[in-house]
Design an enzyme around this catalytic site. Structure first.
Site, PDB file in Angstrom:
ATOM      1  N   PRO A   1      74.144 -68.261 -16.088  1.00 24.19           N
ATOM      2  CA  PRO A   1      73.344 -67.982 -14.895  1.00 24.19           C
ATOM      3  C   PRO A   1      73.848 -66.641 -14.091  1.00 24.19           C
ATOM      4  O   PRO A   1      74.838 -66.028 -14.180  1.00 24.19           O
ATOM      5  CB  PRO A   1      73.897 -69.203 -13.962  1.00 24.19           C
ATOM      6  CG  PRO A   1      75.178 -69.530 -14.554  1.00 24.19           C
ATOM      7  CD  PRO A   1      75.095 -69.314 -16.202  1.00 24.19           C
TER       8      PRO A   1
ATOM      9  N   TRP B   1      80.823 -55.181   5.053  1.00 23.47           N
ATOM     10  CA  TRP B   1      81.480 -54.337   4.340  1.00 23.47           C
ATOM     11  C   TRP B   1      80.624 -53.449   3.307  1.00 23.47           C
ATOM     12  O   TRP B   1      79.551 -54.119   2.617  1.00 23.47           O
ATOM     13  CB  TRP B   1      82.529 -55.302   3.490  1.00 23.47           C
ATOM     14  CG  TRP B   1      83.716 -55.452   4.067  1.00 23.47           C
ATOM     15  CD1 TRP B   1      83.928 -55.653   5.627  1.00 23.47           C
ATOM     16  CD2 TRP B   1      85.249 -55.517   3.490  1.00 23.47           C
ATOM     17  NE1 TRP B   1      85.185 -55.957   5.869  1.00 23.47           N
ATOM     18  CE2 TRP B   1      86.128 -56.001   4.639  1.00 23.47           C
ATOM     19  CE3 TRP B   1      85.614 -55.632   2.234  1.00 23.47           C
ATOM     20  CZ2 TRP B   1      87.274 -56.078   4.382  1.00 23.47           C
ATOM     21  CZ3 TRP B   1      86.903 -55.880   1.967  1.00 23.47           C
ATOM     22  CH2 TRP B   1      87.757 -55.795   3.125  1.00 23.47           C
TER      23      TRP B   1
ATOM     24  N   LYS C   1      85.038 -68.254 -20.196  1.00 28.91           N
ATOM     25  CA  LYS C   1      83.802 -68.550 -20.670  1.00 28.91           C
ATOM     26  C   LYS C   1      83.197 -68.199 -21.757  1.00 28.91           C
ATOM     27  O   LYS C   1      82.358 -68.707 -22.560  1.00 28.91           O
ATOM     28  CB  LYS C   1      82.929 -68.072 -19.297  1.00 28.91           C
ATOM     29  CG  LYS C   1      83.031 -68.804 -18.050  1.00 28.91           C
ATOM     30  CD  LYS C   1      82.432 -69.996 -18.205  1.00 28.91           C
ATOM     31  CE  LYS C   1      82.759 -70.976 -16.948  1.00 28.91           C
ATOM     32  NZ  LYS C   1      82.345 -72.500 -17.118  1.00 28.91           N
TER      33      LYS C   1
ATOM     34  N   TYR D   1      88.982 -65.689 -16.311  1.00 25.16           N
ATOM     35  CA  TYR D   1      87.837 -66.457 -16.221  1.00 25.16           C
ATOM     36  C   TYR D   1      86.802 -66.186 -17.154  1.00 25.16           C
ATOM     37  O   TYR D   1      86.190 -67.001 -17.945  1.00 25.16           O
ATOM     38  CB  TYR D   1      87.271 -66.426 -14.690  1.00 25.16           C
ATOM     39  CG  TYR D   1      86.130 -67.527 -14.607  1.00 25.16           C
ATOM     40  CD1 TYR D   1      86.169 -68.832 -14.517  1.00 25.16           C
ATOM     41  CD2 TYR D   1      84.809 -66.828 -14.096  1.00 25.16           C
ATOM     42  CE1 TYR D   1      85.031 -69.788 -14.193  1.00 25.16           C
ATOM     43  CE2 TYR D   1      83.836 -67.507 -14.356  1.00 25.16           C
ATOM     44  CZ  TYR D   1      83.833 -68.980 -14.024  1.00 25.16           C
ATOM     45  OH  TYR D   1      82.767 -69.910 -13.846  1.00 25.16           O
TER      46      TYR D   1
ATOM     47  N   LEU E   1      77.541 -74.269 -19.614  1.00 24.82           N
ATOM     48  CA  LEU E   1      77.164 -73.416 -18.623  1.00 24.82           C
ATOM     49  C   LEU E   1      78.303 -72.378 -18.392  1.00 24.82           C
ATOM     50  O   LEU E   1      79.376 -72.580 -18.033  1.00 24.82           O
ATOM     51  CB  LEU E   1      76.955 -73.985 -17.138  1.00 24.82           C
ATOM     52  CG  LEU E   1      75.352 -74.698 -17.272  1.00 24.82           C
ATOM     53  CD1 LEU E   1      75.570 -76.267 -17.631  1.00 24.82           C
ATOM     54  CD2 LEU E   1      74.618 -74.706 -15.779  1.00 24.82           C
TER      55      LEU E   1
ATOM     56  N   HIS F   1      80.853 -66.987  -1.609  1.00 25.82           N
ATOM     57  CA  HIS F   1      80.153 -65.574  -2.289  1.00 25.82           C
ATOM     58  C   HIS F   1      79.182 -65.066  -1.050  1.00 25.82           C
ATOM     59  O   HIS F   1      79.175 -65.739  -0.179  1.00 25.82           O
ATOM     60  CB  HIS F   1      79.455 -66.210  -3.666  1.00 25.82           C
ATOM     61  CG  HIS F   1      80.218 -66.755  -4.770  1.00 25.82           C
ATOM     62  ND1 HIS F   1      80.365 -67.812  -5.178  1.00 25.82           N
ATOM     63  CD2 HIS F   1      81.042 -65.769  -5.253  1.00 25.82           C
ATOM     64  CE1 HIS F   1      81.055 -68.015  -6.233  1.00 25.82           C
ATOM     65  NE2 HIS F   1      81.479 -66.736  -6.569  1.00 25.82           N
TER      66      HIS F   1
ATOM     67  N   SER G   1      78.772 -67.898 -17.164  1.00 21.63           N
ATOM     68  CA  SER G   1      78.712 -66.924 -15.964  1.00 21.63           C
ATOM     69  C   SER G   1      78.357 -65.653 -16.341  1.00 21.63           C
ATOM     70  O   SER G   1      78.559 -65.287 -17.374  1.00 21.63           O
ATOM     71  CB  SER G   1      80.144 -66.930 -15.460  1.00 21.63           C
ATOM     72  OG  SER G   1      80.064 -66.036 -14.547  1.00 21.63           O
ATOM     73  N   SER G   2      77.702 -64.914 -15.429  1.00 24.42           N
ATOM     74  CA  SER G   2      77.204 -63.381 -15.665  1.00 24.42           C
ATOM     75  C   SER G   2      78.533 -62.736 -15.910  1.00 24.42           C
ATOM     76  O   SER G   2      78.490 -61.404 -16.643  1.00 24.42           O
ATOM     77  CB  SER G   2      76.436 -62.880 -14.767  1.00 24.42           C
ATOM     78  OG  SER G   2      76.960 -62.720 -13.468  1.00 24.42           O
ATOM     79  N   CYS G   3      79.553 -63.020 -15.521  1.00 27.22           N
ATOM     80  CA  CYS G   3      80.969 -62.245 -15.624  1.00 27.22           C
ATOM     81  C   CYS G   3      81.404 -62.102 -16.989  1.00 27.22           C
ATOM     82  O   CYS G   3      82.297 -61.383 -17.345  1.00 27.22           O
ATOM     83  CB  CYS G   3      82.026 -62.622 -14.572  1.00 27.22           C
ATOM     84  SG  CYS G   3      82.747 -64.266 -15.345  1.00 27.22           S
TER      85      CYS G   3
END
Length: 325
Positions: free
Chosen positions: A170, A209, A143, A139, A108, A186, A110-112
């Site tokens: 995801p 913000w 990934k 990070y 798994l 988040h 990450s979208s980053c």
């Protein structure tokens, strides 16, 4: 009768890992064949310990949902921790899985992983086409390495050892097991907490913000778990038909996005907050839009089921349960 497979879920205490365990149990997998270890029981950055665990337990399937995660602040302050720990976790688990005959593994991500300025919606093809968002680059690099570890083991050992290691990426997740910390959470859990506290205190206004115009996509975590099990169990021919050996990861998104302003009003409704919502446009907005292209997954027969109002109500109930403890 066939003996059920032993499945190791790494990171079972996290939001996604715990949802995968729920999904496996709901699908009828016996709890006695789902293997988990807490961090105190097994440090996944310790290669010798991970090798010993795999040699003893011999799982047939692995869901690799364990990771060191955090928000922008944590990523900025502890970049060495984020890249080192995530690289070690992935390398140790994937190598020990292969060494002990595991043919099925799901990583798994990450979208980053995608470039900061990737075209929207972000397709799998955008990987490695541009610079990453600087705040979470360490990070993201870890990934990306996890995806490439899976692909490399497939390419080297797929034919000879039946290795079939897959990756899913995801979008923004929320739901039971989320982190509602006032500073480190988040956007959805942070807003759930803020609107709940504003309702309880009778605050006349909640200031948010940014301008409220950035677009974000959100997926309920149990949908993510269902997608993970779906991808893990796809026939190899189907998976290979929709992926490439060196571009094999699959995006998992809801399929549509919304503005932060729309999200804020939705959360206000769910929590019962009736005061004023204002936006401070002098504060940073971040990326204007982040939407995943999930057409690859849709063509493999999976769609998200939980809409945002339903998911937010379930997430709010989870928050209330946590705060009541």
């Amino acid at each position: 009768m066939n003996q059920p497979e032993t499945i190791y879920v790494a990171g079972h205490r996290g939001m996604v890992g715990s949802a995968i365990v729920r999904q496996l149990l709901a699908a009828g997998h016996p709890a006695s064949h789902i293997v988990t270890r807490t961090h105190a029981e097994l440090d996944l950055t310790d290669q010798a310990a991970v090798r010993a665990f795999f040699a003893q337990v011999k799982p047939q399937q692995v869901y690799l949902a364990a990771a060191k995660v955090g928000g922008i602040h944590a990523n900025n302050v502890y970049p060495a921790d984020f890249i080192y720990q995530n690289l070690m976790i992935e390398a140790n688990v994937i190598e020990a899985a292969f060494r002990n005959g595991v043919q099925k593994l799901l990583f798994l991500g990450s979208s980053c992983i995608y470039p900061k300025l990737a075209p929207q919606p972000m397709s799998e093809q955008a990987l490695l086409t541009g610079p990453l968002e600087a705040t979470n680059e360490p990070y993201a690099v870890a990934k990306i390495a996890g995806i490439k570890l899976c692909e490399s083991y497939n390419r080297q050992f797929g034919a000879s050892h039946g290795v079939d290691y897959r990756s899913v990426m995801p979008t923004n997740l929320y739901g039971p097991g989320d982190n509602y910390h006032p500073e480190n959470s988040h956007v959805i859990p942070a807003l759930i907490r803020r609107f709940h506290e504003a309702k309880v205190s009778g605050a006349p206004e909640v200031a948010i913000w940014g301008s409220g115009t950035p677009m974000r996509e959100f997926l309920y975590v149990d949908d993510m778990a269902a997608a993970s099990v779906h991808v893990m169990n796809l026939p190899k021919a189907s998976y290979e038909q929709h992926t490439q050996p060196m571009l094999s990861h699959i995006n998992v998104g809801y399929g549509s996005d919304m503005t932060i302003a729309e999200l804020a009003h939705s959360i206000a409704r769910v929590t019962g907050y009736t005061g004023q919502i204002t936006f401070d446009a002098s504060k940073p907005d971040g990326t204007p839009r982040k939407l995943m292209d999930s057409s690859r997954l849709h063509s493999l027969g999976w769609q998200a089921k939980v809409d945002l109002p339903t998911g937010l109500a379930l997430a709010y109930q989870d928050f209330l349960n946590k705060t009541a403890q």
